[in-house]
Motif scaffolding. Structure first.
Motif, PDB file in Angstrom:
ATOM      1  N   ILE A  81       0.804  -1.230   0.000  1.00  0.00           N
ATOM      2  CA  ILE A  81       0.000   0.000   0.000  1.00  0.00           C
ATOM      3  C   ILE A  81       0.834   1.276   0.000  1.00  0.00           C
ATOM      4  N   ALA A  82       2.137   1.179   0.206  1.00  0.00           N
ATOM      5  CA  ALA A  82       2.992   2.373   0.077  1.00  0.00           C
ATOM      6  C   ALA A  82       3.371   2.509  -1.394  1.00  0.00           C
ATOM      7  N   ASN A  83       2.356   2.793  -2.200  1.00  0.00           N
ATOM      8  CA  ASN A  83       2.516   2.684  -3.656  1.00  0.00           C
ATOM      9  C   ASN A  83       2.099   3.947  -4.406  1.00  0.00           C
ATOM     10  N   ARG A  84       1.931   5.037  -3.686  1.00  0.00           N
ATOM     11  CA  ARG A  84       1.572   6.280  -4.344  1.00  0.00           C
ATOM     12  C   ARG A  84       2.823   6.977  -4.870  1.00  0.00           C
ATOM     13  N   GLN A  85       2.634   8.026  -5.643  1.00  0.00           N
ATOM     14  CA  GLN A  85       3.772   8.785  -6.149  1.00  0.00           C
ATOM     15  C   GLN A  85       4.438   9.601  -5.052  1.00  0.00           C
ATOM     16  N   LEU A  88       3.005   8.750   0.930  1.00  0.00           N
ATOM     17  CA  LEU A  88       1.832   8.350   1.694  1.00  0.00           C
ATOM     18  C   LEU A  88       1.309   6.997   1.202  1.00  0.00           C
ATOM     19  N   MET A  89       0.352   6.438   1.936  1.00  0.00           N
ATOM     20  CA  MET A  89      -0.163   5.111   1.618  1.00  0.00           C
ATOM     21  C   MET A  89      -1.572   5.172   1.040  1.00  0.00           C
ATOM     22  N   SER A  90      -1.897   4.243   0.156  1.00  0.00           N
ATOM     23  CA  SER A  90      -3.290   4.014  -0.201  1.00  0.00           C
ATOM     24  C   SER A  90      -3.992   3.482   1.038  1.00  0.00           C
ATOM     25  N   TRP A  91      -5.192   3.943   1.287  1.00  0.00           N
ATOM     26  CA  TRP A  91      -5.794   3.680   2.592  1.00  0.00           C
ATOM     27  C   TRP A  91      -6.404   2.295   2.704  1.00  0.00           C
ATOM     28  N   LYS A  92      -6.714   1.629   1.577  1.00  0.00           N
ATOM     29  CA  LYS A  92      -7.484   0.380   1.651  1.00  0.00           C
ATOM     30  C   LYS A  92      -6.918  -0.675   0.716  1.00  0.00           C
ATOM     31  N   TRP A  93      -6.813  -1.895   1.230  1.00  0.00           N
ATOM     32  CA  TRP A  93      -6.385  -3.054   0.435  1.00  0.00           C
ATOM     33  C   TRP A  93      -7.433  -4.141   0.614  1.00  0.00           C
ATOM     34  N   ASP A  94      -8.050  -4.576  -0.500  1.00  0.00           N
ATOM     35  CA  ASP A  94      -9.178  -5.495  -0.454  1.00  0.00           C
ATOM     36  C   ASP A  94      -8.785  -6.828  -1.082  1.00  0.00           C
ATOM     37  N   PRO A  95      -8.693  -7.899  -0.290  1.00  0.00           N
ATOM     38  CA  PRO A  95      -8.250  -9.183  -0.843  1.00  0.00           C
ATOM     39  C   PRO A  95      -9.255  -9.812  -1.794  1.00  0.00           C
ATOM     40  N   GLY A 110      -3.412   7.227   9.192  1.00  0.00           N
ATOM     41  CA  GLY A 110      -2.565   6.070   8.977  1.00  0.00           C
ATOM     42  C   GLY A 110      -1.130   6.461   8.680  1.00  0.00           C
ATOM     43  N   ASP A 111      -0.959   7.468   7.848  1.00  0.00           N
ATOM     44  CA  ASP A 111       0.394   7.926   7.512  1.00  0.00           C
ATOM     45  C   ASP A 111       1.093   8.524   8.723  1.00  0.00           C
ATOM     46  N   LEU A 112       0.374   9.336   9.478  1.00  0.00           N
ATOM     47  CA  LEU A 112       0.946   9.963  10.665  1.00  0.00           C
ATOM     48  C   LEU A 112       1.423   8.907  11.656  1.00  0.00           C
ATOM     49  N   PRO A 134      10.142   7.760   7.421  1.00  0.00           N
ATOM     50  CA  PRO A 134       9.335   8.682   8.234  1.00  0.00           C
ATOM     51  C   PRO A 134       9.596  10.142   7.917  1.00  0.00           C
ATOM     52  N   ALA A 135      10.814  10.455   7.484  1.00  0.00           N
ATOM     53  CA  ALA A 135      11.105  11.838   7.095  1.00  0.00           C
ATOM     54  C   ALA A 135      10.264  12.241   5.888  1.00  0.00           C
ATOM     55  N   ALA A 136      10.184  11.344   4.901  1.00  0.00           N
ATOM     56  CA  ALA A 136       9.418  11.655   3.696  1.00  0.00           C
ATOM     57  C   ALA A 136       7.921  11.697   3.983  1.00  0.00           C
ATOM     58  N   VAL A 137       7.440  10.793   4.820  1.00  0.00           N
ATOM     59  CA  VAL A 137       6.022  10.808   5.172  1.00  0.00           C
ATOM     60  C   VAL A 137       5.672  12.111   5.887  1.00  0.00           C
ATOM     61  N   THR A 138       6.499  12.509   6.833  1.00  0.00           N
ATOM     62  CA  THR A 138       6.258  13.764   7.544  1.00  0.00           C
ATOM     63  C   THR A 138       6.255  14.941   6.575  1.00  0.00           C
ATOM     64  N   ARG A 139       7.211  14.959   5.678  1.00  0.00           N
ATOM     65  CA  ARG A 139       7.294  16.033   4.676  1.00  0.00           C
ATOM     66  C   ARG A 139       6.016  16.108   3.858  1.00  0.00           C
ATOM     67  N   ASP A 140       5.506  14.950   3.410  1.00  0.00           N
ATOM     68  CA  ASP A 140       4.340  14.964   2.536  1.00  0.00           C
ATOM     69  C   ASP A 140       3.047  15.228   3.294  1.00  0.00           C
ATOM     70  N   ILE A 141       2.976  14.859   4.566  1.00  0.00           N
ATOM     71  CA  ILE A 141       1.815  15.266   5.368  1.00  0.00           C
ATOM     72  C   ILE A 141       1.763  16.784   5.440  1.00  0.00           C
TER      73      ILE A 141
END
Length: 335
Positions: A81-85, A88-95, A110-112, A134-141
């Motif tokens: 799910i960490a597959n966005r440009q 951040l993460m896509s919020w839902k994965w449906d099997p 979820g990202d935070l 975590p640095a990149a996630v914080t930056r993008d939030i």
């Protein structure tokens, strides 16, 4: 092999950890809800996984010192799910779906919490963590998930997602996405003062909502104050239940929203039950006797009630998870 580094200057710090008495409960939670590949399973919502659940699993694994499970959960998260440009993460994965990800939008909580879990793993445990994540996630939030309060341009609001609809005079907010401690610690670790300002403003926002007597799952912030959201039900339910947990975890047990949620949850005459859905007019439309939900009221009243693996066996993913998180929140806020 991916080069892994430890967050500079943090892993070397010896951080005192409170004793967590419910180790058997952690084992039970892990064995029920974490698949061998590291996917955290929501057993009620058709077995889906979501970014929030993966982050909860990371936080709990770190809190209980289970590095093997931590690594499995993070590995699945990165691979699925960490597959966005952005980071951040896509919020839902449906099997049940061939494409698995029907909605690539993120959910900011979820990202935070994932970024915070990675920070905690390096700082508290000395586990090897790729500091760039975590640095990149914080930056993008900060870049994508903050918006000015229409009432005060210098006061950032935490939006529910990077693609959330916002206008200059209307910003959608989920009050339960605010975790002031996580926001401030990430801000300090990764030089993100805007996230710290958002935490400060979030505390004020929650106090404003508490003063109205109603703490909703979703609310629109406008120049004239709070309004019902356009695309969500205007009620207080399973999202808002997290508000007391995150505030108590942040050392804010005396915050008015903690007592406010406890009061709302107590609106039932049914013994050993709490209200878990309250409408804007005050009507209680759902109650529950799940120990995890009742534990939130105990936390709000600063009462610790021991529980065991057996308590988790009777609960589905969400109340069981909230009980585990509330236990860690209580321990760390008193540690």
């Amino acid at each position: 092999m991916r080069r892994r580094t430890v967050i500079s200057g943090l892993a070397a710090l010896a951080v005192a950890r409170p004793a967590l008495a419910q180790a058997d409960a952690w084992t039970a939670w892990r064995d029920r809800f974490v698949a061998p590949d590291g996917r955290v399973i929501d057993d009620v919502n058709d077995g889906i996984s979501h970014s929030e659940g993966q982050a909860y699993g990371l936080i709990l694994a770190e809190a209980f010192g289970d590095r093997e499970t931590f690594d499995r959960i993070e590995g699945w998260t990165r691979g699925h799910i960490a597959n966005r440009q952005d980071a951040l993460m896509s919020w839902k994965w449906d099997p049940s779906r061939a494409d698995s990800i029907p909605d690539w939008h993120n959910a900011t909580d979820g990202d935070l919490l994932r970024a915070w879990a990675l920070l905690r793993a390096a700082r508290n445990r000395g586990w090897p963590v790729d500091s760039a994540v975590p640095a990149a996630v914080t930056r993008d939030i900060v870049a994508l998930c903050l918006a000015p309060d229409p009432r005060r341009a210098d006061a950032p609001l935490l939006m529910p997602g990077a693609e959330a609809v916002r206008q200059a005079d209307r910003v959608l907010v989920n009050p339960s996405y605010y975790h002031p401690r996580a926001m401030r610690e990430l801000a300090a670790a990764f030089d993100a003062p805007q996230l710290a300002r958002a935490a400060d403003h979030g505390e004020a926002l929650l106090a404003e909502l508490a003063a109205t007597g109603f703490l909703p799952d979703w609310v629109a912030v406008t120049p004239d104050g709070f309004e019902a959201p356009r695309d969500h039900d205007y009620r207080s339910s399973y999202d808002a239940l997290r508000i007391p947990i995150y505030l108590a975890w942040s050392g804010l047990a005396a915050h008015p929203a903690v007592a406010g949620m406890a009061t709302m949850m107590a609106r039932t005459d049914q013994p050993d039950h709490v209200a878990v859905r309250v409408e804007a007019d005050g009507a209680v439309t759902a109650i529950s006797n799940a120990p995890g939900y009742r534990f939130i009221v105990d936390l709000a009243k600063d009462r610790f009630v021991p529980f065991s693996a057996g308590d988790l066996a009777s609960q589905s993913y969400f109340p069981a998870t909230l009980q585990m998180l509330a236990h860690v929140a209580h321990a760390e806020s008193h540690g």
